[in-house]
Design an enzyme around this catalytic site. Structure first.
Site, mmCIF file in Angstrom:
data_model
loop_
_atom_site.group_PDB
_atom_site.id
_atom_site.type_symbol
_atom_site.label_atom_id
_atom_site.label_comp_id
_atom_site.label_asym_id
_atom_site.label_seq_id
_atom_site.Cartn_x
_atom_site.Cartn_y
_atom_site.Cartn_z
ATOM 1 N N GLY A 210 -43.738 -40.282 -61.996
ATOM 2 C CA GLY A 210 -43.683 -41.721 -62.309
ATOM 3 C C GLY A 210 -44.341 -42.003 -63.637
ATOM 4 C CG ASN A 211 -43.417 -44.891 -66.030
ATOM 5 O OD1 ASN A 211 -43.764 -46.063 -65.885
ATOM 6 N ND2 ASN A 211 -42.141 -44.508 -65.932
ATOM 7 C CE1 TYR A 212 -51.334 -43.590 -65.198
ATOM 8 C CE2 TYR A 212 -50.478 -42.805 -67.302
ATOM 9 C CZ TYR A 212 -51.260 -42.609 -66.175
ATOM 10 O OH TYR A 212 -51.952 -41.442 -66.022
#
Ligand code: PMT
Length: 405
Positions: A210-212
């Protein structure tokens, strides 16, 4: 612009309550009607007599008048107003607003209000920075309230930092901007797709790549477009934000593949698309059906490229459609953004760089540069994501104007 508008001014108990005298005076001078509601503690900071005199109406504090039992209907007040302003909004009042703790007239009126609500926080430095205050403010934003950022400077305690309530002139100017935009309705009849948030690429049943991204930027865009009359289709990756505008249809997805399918299948019915999501560029080639067990010291997960959604919409785009991309960069920001603009056939790209403090993922602020397909560059200051959304949507409106759409 505020002539004839009706405001509820909810005053809670903070030292900045004294600024409400000037705020009321300014609103009345603009031709607005102001109904003041005070918490019991607010009366210690500014007198009901002052507020009643300036607003030209008796102020409200209690649910009913103990002398004659007359009921102060919070429901009627909530329906009467064109907007509610909670100023100053203390940590206590914001906590109650965020959690529906309806133990005073200000909060019950807030919970009954169908109008837009503006919240002007004020408090001391550490209270403002406390995670619970920040969480409550995020919750209030997620309910669609408009937070009016406090200023930095000397606080009542003598500490220096963020927490001074915005000046009355600043609050009035934000109210004016809001009504100007809302009454413009310059996107009525337009269908606009927005992608927002991260994507999660499954590795096995318990892990993902995923990412932020929080979704804040994309949701702010959706709200701004909807408030200006557009019908918005918001294709959102996993994000903890609520949407409440009736013009927004939200489609929840998890992976880049799902986001691609939902966006591409709808694009032909859209007048524009704004690609704000942080989409994974790669996804595991094989998604394990069972949890991958720890065995060797090293583990490789083979990845394959996902569909570049923006680029694929760029290929299908007609002359009457506008396509907007974002570029999240860490180096050679301008050059990389320009490459993406061309490669994806965008009308303009919104560059945000992680090198700029307060810009990019998760924060409530962003700092952007807009580059259009004719290489015209517009740089903007650090602003709240709500205000950044206004700048991006203004640019979109200019594109519609240029293509005669
Ligand atoms: O959600 P927040 O926490 O508020 O953070 C906002 C944000 C930082 C995510 C947002 O402002 C932002 O920059 N979004 C784009 C992030 C990104 O993936 O940038 P990129 O430079 O890698 O991608 C360029 C463009 O192609 C973007 O419009 C992206 O949506 C699009 N893209 C990328 C990959 C892919 N497979 N499909 C795409 O459509």
């Amino acid at each position: 612009m505020l002539q004839g508008k009706k405001f509820i001014l909810g005053i809670s108990g903070g030292i900045a309550a004294y600024k409400c005298a000037q705020l009321t005076r300014l609103l009345v001078k603009e031709g607005a009607e102001v109904q003041v509601i005070m918490t019991k503690l607010a009366k210690q900071f500014i007198t009901p007599l002052t507020m009643a005199t300036l607003s030209k109406r008796p102020i409200l504090v209690e649910f009913f008048d103990p002398e004659n039992g007359a009921w102060n209907s919070h429901v009627d007040s909530g329906l009467w107003a064109d907007a509610m302003i909670v100023a100053p909004a203390t940590a206590n009042t914001m906590g109650k607003m965020a959690n529906g703790i309806a133990d005073n007239l200000l909060i019950t009126t807030y919970l009954s209000a169908r109008c837009p609500v503006f919240v002007a926080p004020t408090m001391d430095l550490d209270m403002y920075q406390h995670p619970s205050t920040q969480r409550n403010m995020d919750t209030l934003r997620s309910y669609g309230n408009h937070l009016i950022e406090p200023n930095a400077g000397e606080l009542a305690s003598g500490l220096i930092g963020k927490g001074r309530m915005a000046e009355p002139e600043e609050i009035v100017s934000q109210l004016k901007e809001f009504f100007v935009r809302r009454e413009k309705q310059d996107l009525t009849g337009k269908n606009i797709l927005v992608t927002a948030g991260p994507t999660h690429e499954k590795i096995d049943p318990v892990r993902f790549i995923g990412n932020y991204s929080s979704g804040k930027m994309g949701y702010a865009l959706a709200e701004e477009l909807a408030s200006r009359g557009a019908r918005v289709t918001l294709v959102s990756g996993p994000a903890q934000i609520k949407t409440c505008h009736p013009n927004i249809e939200r489609i929840d997805v998890v992976s880049a593949e799902e986001m691609s399918y939902e966006s591409r299948s709808r694009f032909s019915q859209m007048n524009a698309a704004i690609m704000c999501a942080a989409v994974a560029d790669y996804t595991p080639l094989v998604k394990a059906n069972e949890k991958i067990k720890r065995k060797e010291d090293e583990l490789s997960v083979k990845l394959k490229a996902t569909t570049d959604i923006a680029a694929s919409l760029g290929k299908d785009k007609s002359d009457k459609q506008v396509l907007v991309g974002f570029a999240l960069e860490t180096q050679d920001a301008m050059a990389n953004a320009q490459k993406k603009l061309e490669k994806k056939n965008l009308d303009f790209i919104v560059l945000n760089s992680l090198k700029d403090e307060g810009a990019g993922f998760n924060s409530d602020t962003n700092k952007i540069t807009i580059i259009n397909k004719h290489n015209k560059v517009k740089e903007f200051a650090l602003k709240s994501k709500t205000d950044v959304a206004v700048d991006v949507v203004d640019e979109l409106v200019e594109c519609f104007f240029n293509i005669g759409g």
